[in-house]
Write a protein that holds these residues in place. Structure first.
Motif, short mmCIF file in Angstrom:
data_model
loop_
_atom_site.label_atom_id
_atom_site.label_comp_id
_atom_site.label_asym_id
_atom_site.label_seq_id
_atom_site.Cartn_x
_atom_site.Cartn_y
_atom_site.Cartn_z
N UNK A 13 31.90 -19.80 -46.90
CA UNK A 13 31.15 -20.87 -46.22
C UNK A 13 32.04 -22.09 -46.00
N UNK A 14 32.84 -22.44 -47.01
CA UNK A 14 33.71 -23.59 -46.89
C UNK A 14 34.79 -23.35 -45.83
N UNK A 15 35.34 -22.15 -45.78
CA UNK A 15 36.31 -21.81 -44.74
C UNK A 15 35.69 -21.94 -43.35
N UNK A 20 34.56 -24.95 -38.12
CA UNK A 20 33.60 -25.69 -37.31
C UNK A 20 33.99 -27.15 -37.17
N UNK A 21 34.46 -27.75 -38.26
CA UNK A 21 34.86 -29.15 -38.21
C UNK A 21 36.04 -29.34 -37.26
N UNK A 27 28.15 -31.42 -37.47
CA UNK A 27 26.84 -31.23 -38.09
C UNK A 27 26.75 -29.86 -38.75
N UNK A 28 27.18 -28.84 -38.06
CA UNK A 28 27.15 -27.49 -38.61
C UNK A 28 28.15 -27.35 -39.76
N UNK A 29 29.30 -28.01 -39.66
CA UNK A 29 30.30 -27.96 -40.72
C UNK A 29 29.76 -28.59 -42.00
N UNK A 106 24.97 -40.80 -38.74
CA UNK A 106 26.06 -40.33 -37.88
C UNK A 106 26.99 -39.38 -38.64
N UNK A 107 27.38 -38.34 -37.98
CA UNK A 107 28.32 -37.37 -38.55
C UNK A 107 29.63 -37.46 -37.81
N UNK A 108 30.69 -37.31 -38.51
CA UNK A 108 31.97 -37.28 -37.84
C UNK A 108 32.99 -38.14 -38.48
#
Length: 108
Positions: A13-15, A20-21, A27-29, A106-108
């Motif tokens: 999951x972390x990989x 995704x990031x 958001x999904x990451x 906010x994400x990012x």
């Protein structure tokens, strides 16, 4: 499922969260990173020989802080305040990514 399987899934999951990031799907990451933390907690529970069933986790939700109460007291909170802050931020952002109308952040 044994603790090794839980830990391997947490790593996977972390990989995936990293992939995704890097593709700007933050958001999904964040959601997957929180899933990794949750599964790592479950791996620790199993590695310590603490018995549980999935039904025990249904009422807990996905917060690692809620799951950590099942761990021995010495493992409830990270000793390093920086790690505690990161876990708290991850949980807040995971909620925001999972339920954006409830906790806009906010994400990012």
């Amino acid at each position: 499922m044994n603790h090794t399987a839980w830990f391997e899934q947490a790593e996977s999951d972390l990989d995936a969260a990293r992939v995704l990031s890097s593709a700007n799907h933050h958001s999904q990451a964040v959601w997957l990173a929180a899933q990794a933390a949750e599964k790592a907690h479950k791996a620790i529970l199993m590695a310590l020989g603490l018995r549980y069933q999935d039904k025990h986790f249904k009422h807990l939700g996905h917060d690692t802080s809620e799951i950590s109460v099942l761990l021995p007291e010495a493992l409830h909170d990270p000793r390093n305040p920086d790690i505690a802050a990161m876990v708290s931020t991850l949980e807040l952002r995971a909620k925001s990514s999972r339920y954006p109308a409830l906790a806009p952040m906010p994400l990012g």
